[in-house]
Write an enzyme that holds these catalytic residues in place. Sequence first.
Site, short mmCIF file in Angstrom:
data_model
loop_
_atom_site.label_atom_id
_atom_site.label_comp_id
_atom_site.label_asym_id
_atom_site.label_seq_id
_atom_site.Cartn_x
_atom_site.Cartn_y
_atom_site.Cartn_z
N ASP A 31 -14.69 -3.85 -11.94
CA ASP A 31 -13.50 -4.58 -11.49
C ASP A 31 -13.16 -5.64 -12.53
O ASP A 31 -14.07 -6.28 -13.08
CB ASP A 31 -13.79 -5.26 -10.13
CG ASP A 31 -12.51 -5.58 -9.37
OD1 ASP A 31 -12.36 -5.06 -8.25
OD2 ASP A 31 -11.67 -6.34 -9.90
N THR A 92 -2.33 0.82 -15.44
CA THR A 92 -3.60 0.80 -14.72
C THR A 92 -3.80 2.12 -13.98
O THR A 92 -4.89 2.70 -14.00
CB THR A 92 -3.62 -0.38 -13.72
OG1 THR A 92 -3.42 -1.58 -14.47
CG2 THR A 92 -4.95 -0.47 -12.98
N TYR A 141 4.51 1.82 -8.00
CA TYR A 141 3.15 1.98 -7.47
C TYR A 141 2.99 3.34 -6.80
O TYR A 141 2.10 4.13 -7.15
CB TYR A 141 2.92 0.85 -6.46
CG TYR A 141 1.64 0.90 -5.68
CD1 TYR A 141 0.43 0.51 -6.25
CD2 TYR A 141 1.63 1.31 -4.34
CE1 TYR A 141 -0.75 0.55 -5.52
CE2 TYR A 141 0.46 1.34 -3.61
CZ TYR A 141 -0.73 0.96 -4.20
OH TYR A 141 -1.89 0.98 -3.47
#
Length: 313
Positions: A31, A92, A141
């Site tokens: 993370d 990401t 997203y």
Amino acid sequence: MKALVTGGAGFIGSHLAERLVELGHRVTVLDNLSQGNKLTQATLERVELVVGDVRDQETVERCASGCDVIFHLAALLGVDLVADNPVETMETEVLGMRHVCRAAIEGGARVVYASTSGVYGKMAVSEAVSEDVHVSPRSSYSIAKRFNEMYLAAQHQEKGLESASLRYFNAYGPRQDSRMVTPRFFAQALAGQPLTVYGSGGQTRDFTYIDDIVKATVLAAEKVRGCRVFNVSNSREYSIKELAEKIAALTGSASPVALVEAPPERYDFEVERRFGCSDKLREAVGFAPDTSLDEGLARIYRGLLAGKDGGER
Ligand code: UDP
């Protein structure tokens, strides 16, 4: 089992990591801590935490080495964060997935991927939406999440990679990010402020308690083979106004439920109805949700009263 949990310091990831160590598995959490660290001290002591980014291939490969399963949850989350950072959101998702797939194929691991019910977009449905309904993602997203589901299907065809993509329906529970609706309403109720319901409050969501989300995710890792996509939902529909009223009543708050205009970043993305059918997951792995909305809210409230950062488990 040895598992990597990307995004394992986030809301769902930290609960998943906690459950995996309870089950006796060895867990590495990767993370970048960009959205904080929600791992409890007890879980931190039992996992290997690597602070790094899924966009970095070497880091992903190092963390995935020797793993049987990669739970890929790392993502930018929330309407506001995604609207402000569209490029980082896409990078990401897309780079992270590419690196996870490469590492999984090299090491012979399976992938369990955190997708979203957002892939259904504004599909007007008269009943609970099932996986074979035509998807229509709208935000960067959800579009990236849908792309990744398809990328996993391609990697299965081309390289034999096994995966389960899980379309989570509005997860809620202790330690959730305070920007999401349930923690916002609790904070407002406890502070004696109006509960800010956007628009008419008639829009619906299918709130799925974190323990059910984690249960489905672990079952998928244990039992799903091939390459499959599943809804993970409580399969009950509540309006946002009902949610506000439930939280106001539960907390005994004098706060009014106020209908207010939604912030501008929501204009394009607000979904009037989101309600999922999880029969496919039940048939595949025996999943059924255990926690009703009333029970989930009560657990959060009891935890808040006990000073346990948003809930008991
Ligand atoms: N919402 C609301 N008031 C708030 C925050 C959210 O009425 O203070 C509504 C929002 O418009 C949406 C629902 O609650 O209809 C769920 O919002 P959230 O951001 O938690 O998740 P989403 O389903 O939008 O991904």
